[in-house]
Design a protein around this motif. Sequence first.
Motif, mmCIF file in Angstrom:
data_model
loop_
_atom_site.group_PDB
_atom_site.id
_atom_site.type_symbol
_atom_site.label_atom_id
_atom_site.label_comp_id
_atom_site.label_asym_id
_atom_site.label_seq_id
_atom_site.Cartn_x
_atom_site.Cartn_y
_atom_site.Cartn_z
ATOM 1 N N ARG A 182 0.863 -1.189 0.000
ATOM 2 C CA ARG A 182 0.000 0.000 0.000
ATOM 3 C C ARG A 182 0.901 1.241 0.000
ATOM 4 O O ARG A 182 0.998 1.953 0.990
ATOM 5 C CB ARG A 182 -0.915 -0.028 1.224
ATOM 6 C CG ARG A 182 -1.790 -1.303 1.274
ATOM 7 C CD ARG A 182 -2.398 -1.507 2.652
ATOM 8 N NE ARG A 182 -2.984 -2.819 2.820
ATOM 9 C CZ ARG A 182 -4.232 -3.148 2.473
ATOM 10 N NH1 ARG A 182 -5.029 -2.275 1.938
ATOM 11 N NH2 ARG A 182 -4.676 -4.374 2.670
ATOM 12 N N ALA A 209 -3.025 -7.149 -1.366
ATOM 13 C CA ALA A 209 -3.725 -6.195 -0.494
ATOM 14 C C ALA A 209 -5.207 -6.098 -0.878
ATOM 15 O O ALA A 209 -6.071 -5.995 -0.002
ATOM 16 C CB ALA A 209 -3.063 -4.826 -0.563
ATOM 17 N N ILE A 224 -2.760 -0.243 -4.708
ATOM 18 C CA ILE A 224 -2.401 -1.327 -3.785
ATOM 19 C C ILE A 224 -2.123 -2.629 -4.545
ATOM 20 O O ILE A 224 -2.577 -2.811 -5.674
ATOM 21 C CB ILE A 224 -3.477 -1.534 -2.683
ATOM 22 C CG1 ILE A 224 -4.768 -2.098 -3.249
ATOM 23 C CG2 ILE A 224 -3.729 -0.232 -1.924
ATOM 24 C CD1 ILE A 224 -5.796 -2.469 -2.171
#
Length: 186
Positions: A55, A74, A70
Motif C-alpha cells: 500500500r 492487499a 495497492i
Amino acid sequence: CACETIDDGSWPGAARPSRRCCVLDYSIEDVGWVDGAHFAFPCRTFSALAIEHHRPLVVRGRRVLEGSSISPEARKANEVVRHGIELMREARRVNPLCVLIAENPATSFLQHFEPWEDAVREFGLERRDITYCTFGEPIRKLTSFWCLRGVRWSDASLSATRKSPIIGCRSRSSCDSQRSGAGTGV
C-alpha cells in the motif's frame, strides 16, 4: 456448542481446520447460529513492515489503503476483511448476543481501514492490546483484540479495564530478556 474453524492452510502453525477453504468461499448463508465468532484478519498487507510494498501511496499524510495503487494481495486482504464483516453482521442477525472478537497485530494499518473502523463502531467493539508473553510465549509481540466495549477481561494473573487498555507480561523479567518480536513477522 459446536466449533467450526475455517482456514485456507496458508499458515503452517494453525490447528487443523474443520473446513479448509478461503473465507471468501464461506457463504453468508452458512453462518447459522453461533455463540461467538473470532476473526484473525490477514495481517501481511496491513503490516507496518510491508505497508510500503502493498500500500505504497500516501496522500495528504494518510496511507491509501484501497484503490488502484495497492497490490493484488492487499486487494484480496481488503475483500477478506469486508467479507468477515458481513459474516459478523449475519452472526449478529441470527444471534444478537453473539460475541465477536477480531485480532491483528497492534501496529497494523487495519485499524485505519475505513470499513473496519465502521464495523468497530457498528458492533460496539473496543480494542485491547495484549502481548504474547502474557500467555507464556517467549516474545512480546503486541496484538490488538477487538471485543465488546466495556467487557472486563480477567484471570488470576491479569486484568484489563477501560483504565488499563494494555495487558502486559506476567513476569516482566522473563520477556524483557527476550527479543521484542515486534515487527519481526513472528
